[in-house]
Each structure stands twice: as structure tokens, then as C-alpha cells.
Write a protein that holds these residues in place. Structure first.
Motif, PDB file in Angstrom:
ATOM      1  N   ARG A   1      39.757  37.526  36.221  1.00 12.50           N
ATOM      2  CA  ARG A   1      40.385  37.675  38.256  1.00 12.50           C
ATOM      3  C   ARG A   1      40.963  38.744  37.993  1.00 12.50           C
ATOM      4  N   VAL A   2      40.410  39.646  39.499  1.00  7.85           N
ATOM      5  CA  VAL A   2      40.946  40.609  39.503  1.00  7.85           C
ATOM      6  C   VAL A   2      42.840  40.532  41.351  1.00  7.85           C
ATOM      7  N   PHE A   3      43.544  39.767  40.774  1.00  3.77           N
ATOM      8  CA  PHE A   3      44.349  39.081  42.187  1.00  3.77           C
ATOM      9  C   PHE A   3      45.359  39.813  42.354  1.00  3.77           C
ATOM     10  N   LEU A   4      44.897  40.167  44.463  1.00  2.00           N
ATOM     11  CA  LEU A   4      45.532  40.876  44.895  1.00  2.00           C
ATOM     12  C   LEU A   4      46.180  39.951  46.064  1.00  2.00           C
ATOM     13  N   ASN A   5      46.764  38.628  45.699  1.00  2.00           N
ATOM     14  CA  ASN A   5      47.106  37.739  46.567  1.00  2.00           C
ATOM     15  C   ASN A   5      48.249  37.170  45.617  1.00  2.00           C
ATOM     16  N   HIS A   6      49.597  38.210  45.504  1.00  2.00           N
ATOM     17  CA  HIS A   6      50.840  36.996  45.005  1.00  2.00           C
ATOM     18  C   HIS A   6      51.655  37.469  46.056  1.00  2.00           C
TER      19      HIS A   6
ATOM     20  N   ALA B   1      50.712  44.158  46.015  1.00  2.00           N
ATOM     21  CA  ALA B   1      51.259  44.436  44.723  1.00  2.00           C
ATOM     22  C   ALA B   1      52.442  44.214  44.003  1.00  2.00           C
ATOM     23  N   GLN B   2      52.117  43.580  42.489  1.00  2.00           N
ATOM     24  CA  GLN B   2      53.378  43.456  41.952  1.00  2.00           C
ATOM     25  C   GLN B   2      53.244  43.745  40.980  1.00  2.00           C
ATOM     26  N   LEU B   3      54.059  43.297  39.793  1.00  3.21           N
ATOM     27  CA  LEU B   3      54.350  45.131  38.377  1.00  3.21           C
ATOM     28  C   LEU B   3      53.124  44.387  37.573  1.00  3.21           C
ATOM     29  N   TYR B   4      51.433  42.907  37.872  1.00  2.30           N
ATOM     30  CA  TYR B   4      51.318  43.119  36.911  1.00  2.30           C
ATOM     31  C   TYR B   4      49.670  43.801  37.696  1.00  2.30           C
TER      32      TYR B   4
END
Ligand SMILES: Cc1ncc(COP(=O)(O)O)c(C=O)c1O
Length: 398
Positions: A19-24, A377-380
Motif C-alpha cells: 500500500r502507498v499510505f499517504l493519509n496519516h 507526510a510522516q516518517l515512514y
């Protein structure tokens, strides 16, 4: 285009691979070790429930509030541990009394659930909700200042303002706005759902009457951990949503506010118990601690936004100084869809998720009207992930 990799720090999380998780921004994501700490507290609770609730919990929660207070630069006695920011807003709004015709200011970028709370309470008292329109695209923080302060009248008693708006991802000039509004006798209810761990908060210096923030978002704590800060002179008026023993407990050397909020019935406090670990563990992932993390996430959000703007020919809708760790972009007007009610999924969101494996919010906002998508944008996260999103959008918007 191949699926992008996450950053090396992603090993701290247990996010689904592929998954490309761009919703922190919506619900956060909690690192594995912080979740382990929450489970440890659940085990302690269930090993001897009576000892846990009656003997241990008061001290444990005092330590948690102290740790939070050190992070937020406030008195731990002014903090109540609540489940989420919506509960924080409800706690304040359903405690306050209004006179008929009192005015409550809310920007049109406010989070709908909190706006609903304001409308519900205002209607009961015959108070008036004044919606303050803010443009988007927006030139800068001064536009917010002018619009909000320009809407104050001698009937204005309360303003709900965001630290960072949800649909448009705008860092509000909340410090200056709070000082100006409170200075004019308007109480500020700060919706800092996107607050702790995302922007520096110095609550005593800020001076807002009420501040609520989610710890599960940018502090990466478990879900169900939030706080409500109430300034000392306002505490007598604010009561928990659940009235319990605290109302009649002998005061001893504490306050009624403390008693009422410290016990609101039996509840699982393991998410709050894990807060000190979230602060220390996540804060230890980058040299420079939390200030460095906030700066890193801000810089990554700006780079992500630039990548998307360049690839799609979009114009940044706000200056960099109004971007934190989320950034909203406006989809071209001719893009199909739009005008979709907030409770229904946008078809573009569904395609991005199902065809490309990208988790990113897409929505139509009624005022200011537009079809937006918002990156986090989160550290991961890695820059590659924004490139992949840009490529996917190029295919779908072509
Ligand atoms: C600005 C803002 N306020 C309030 C909330 C509500 O958060 P919760 O559902 O955790 O109460 C959110 C959630 O995304 C938000 O972005």
C-alpha cells in the motif's frame, strides 16, 4: 511505474505492504512498539482489575498527564484525558451556557463533525453560528486574521478555530488569532485535532480558553488518546460528557475539575497509558527529537506538494508557511466527479485505492467549493511515493 518503497523508518510501523499510505492525517498510524506498550497496560489491567483501577490508575494517569504537560508546556492539572477531539469539542460546547443571540464564530474550513456540535448546541440556546468564509487558494495568514477578526461583533462570545484545517490543510495563525480574540473577550475553542506532534504547542503561552487535540494522529499514540486543556478560570464551567462519582467526591487537596475528569466510569485507559512511550519512542526516531520530526514532515510535505504541482501543472493553493505535515491541492475543474457529498467516496479515491494501492483522501468541499486531495507526510513516507501518486493521477486525469 513500479510501486514505490517507503523510507527506512517504515520498519517501525506495521503498515500493510504494497500500500502507498499517504493519509496519516485522517487516523494516524501507531508504531509497533507503542502498540506493544498499550497491550502491556491491558495485560496489567486484566491481571488484577480492582488493583489496577483503584490503586494504580490514579498515579499512572497523573504521570501520563505530567508527561503530556511537559510536552505542551502547561500545568498537568489543567488537562483532561478524553477519547478524541470530537469529544473534547462536545465536552466544552455541551457544558457552556449561551444567551439568545450570542454569536459563535466558525471558519468555513472547520471539520464537519465539530461544526455539527456547534450547530446542535447553538440551536438549543438560540445562539447564532456565524460562518466566516476563508478563500482557498489563499494568499497568506493575514487573510485569515482579517476575515476572523472582521467577523467579531459585540455579541461574539466564542470562536472555534483550527490549528490546521482538515479539508484544506492550512496552518492557521492560531497563536496570533487566539491572542487577538481572547484579548477582545472572545473565548477560543482551539480544535487542535491536527496539533500535538505536528505543530509546536505552548498552551500556557497560547492562552486559549479551551484546547483539544488528538494524540493518535501526529504523536502516533494509540487510537482513543486525546486531551482537553481548560484554562484555570474556565474550569468551574466545564464538566465531562459523562457525569460520575467525581461530582460528589470529597475534594481533599485537588480540584473538582480533576475529580470529575479523572473518573468518568470504567473505561479502557490503555491508549492514554501508552502516551509517555509514544512521546519518547517516536521522539527518539530522529536526532533532534520532536522539533526535528515536525520539520522533517513539513519539508517532506512541501517536496511532495512540489512534485505533484509540477507533474500535474497545479498551482500551490497556499504559501509554504501555511503547510505543516499535510498539504491539500485543488483538482482541475474539468476533472470528472466533484460535487459529491462528504459521506460518499469520490470515484477518484476509489480508483487510486483499488487500481494503484494508494490511500489518499479526495473530496468535494462545499465552501469554498472545490474538489481537493490531501497528502500527508510522516516518517515512514518517501518522496518516491508522491511521484507514484503524481504518475497515477496523470493516468486518471488525462
Ligand atoms: C480539524 C479536525 N477536527 C476534529 C477532528 C475529529 O477527530 P476525531 O474523529 O478523532 O474526534 C478531525 C479529524 O480528522 C480534524 O481533522
Amino acid at each position: 511505474m513500479d510501486k514505490p518503497s517507503r523510507s527506512t523508518l517504515a520498519t517501525e510501523w506495521n503498515l500493510e505492504s504494497g500500500r502507498v499510505f499517504l493519509n496519516h492525517g485522517s487516523f494516524g498510524a501507531t508504531p509497533t512498539s507503542v502498540r506493544g506498550e498499550q497491550r502491556r497496560w491491558q495485560d496489567i489491567m486484566e491481571a488484577e482489575p480492582v488493583r489496577f483501577f483503584e490503586d494504580m490508575m490514579p498515579t499512572v494517569l497523573q504521570d501520563v498527564r505530567q508527561k503530556l504537560a511537559d510536552f505542551l508546556q502547561c500545568d498537568s492539572n489543567d488537562l483532561a484525558l478524553v477519547e478524541n477531539a470530537t469529544s473534547g469539542v462536545n465536552t466544552v460546547m455541551r457544558s457552556l451556557e449561551f444567551a439568545e443571540g450570542d454569536e459563535i464564530l466558525v471558519p468555513d474550513h472547520a471539520y464537519q463533525a465539530c461544526r455539527n456540535t456547534i450547530d446542535f448546541v447553538a440551536q438549543r440556546w438560540g445562539a447564532k453560528v456565524v460562518t466566516v468564509p476563508l478563500p482557498f487558494p489563499i494568499e497568506g495568514p493575514h487573510v485569515v486574521m482579517d476575515a476572523m477578526l472582521g467577523a467579531v461583533t459585540d455579541r461574539t462570545v466564542l470562536a472555534m478555530i483550527d490549528t490546521v484545517t482538515s479539508p484544506t490543510g492550512l496552518r492557521m495563525p492560531f497563536e496570533e488569532l487566539t491572542a487577538e480574540l481572547e484579548g477582545r473577550g472572545v473565548s477560543v475553542l482551539l480544535d487542535a485535532a491536527h496539533g500535538i506532534g505536528m505543530v509546536p504547542l505552548n498552551l500556557d503561552e497560547l492562552g486559549a480558553s479551551y484546547t483539544t487535540s488528538n494524540c493518535h494522529k501526529w504523536l502516533c499514540a494509540p487510537k482513543g488518546s486525546a486531551f482537553l486543556h481548560v484554562r484555570k478560570d474556565k474550569q468551574a464551567d466545564i464538566h465531562p460528557l459523562t457525569i460520575s462519582h467525581g461530582m460528589t467526591f470529597p475534594l481533599g487537596d485537588t480540584t473538582r475539575f480533576r475529580h470529575e475528569f479523572d473518573w468518568t466510569g470504567t473505561r479502557d485507559m490503555s491508549a492514554h497509558c501508552a502516551l509517555p512511550t509514544a512521546i519518547d519512542h517516536v521522539g527518539g526516531l530522529l536526532e533532534g527529537g520532536w522539533p526535528a520530526i515536525m520539520q522533517h514532515n513539513h519539508d517532506l510535505a512541501i517536496r511532495g506538494r512540489n512534485i505533484l504541482c509540477e507533474a500535474l501543472g497545479l498551482t500551490p493553493p497556499c504559501p509554504d508557511e501555511m503547510v505543516t505535515c499535510i498539504a491539500t491541492l485543488i483538482l482541475p475543474e474539468q476533472s470528472e466527479g466533484g460535487g459529491i457529498p462528504l459521506h460518499e467516496p469520490d470515484p477518484l479515491h476509489v480508483v487510486l485505492s483499488e487500481k494503484y494501492g494508494i490511500q489518499v483522501p479526495v473530496w468535494s468541499w462545499p465552501s469554498p467549493r472545490g474538489r481537493y486531495f490531501r497528502i500527508s507526510a510522516q516518517l515512514y513516507n518517501s518522496e518516491e511515493e508522491y511521484r507514484y501518486l503524481a504518475w497515477a493521477l496523470q493516468q486518471e486525469l488525462a
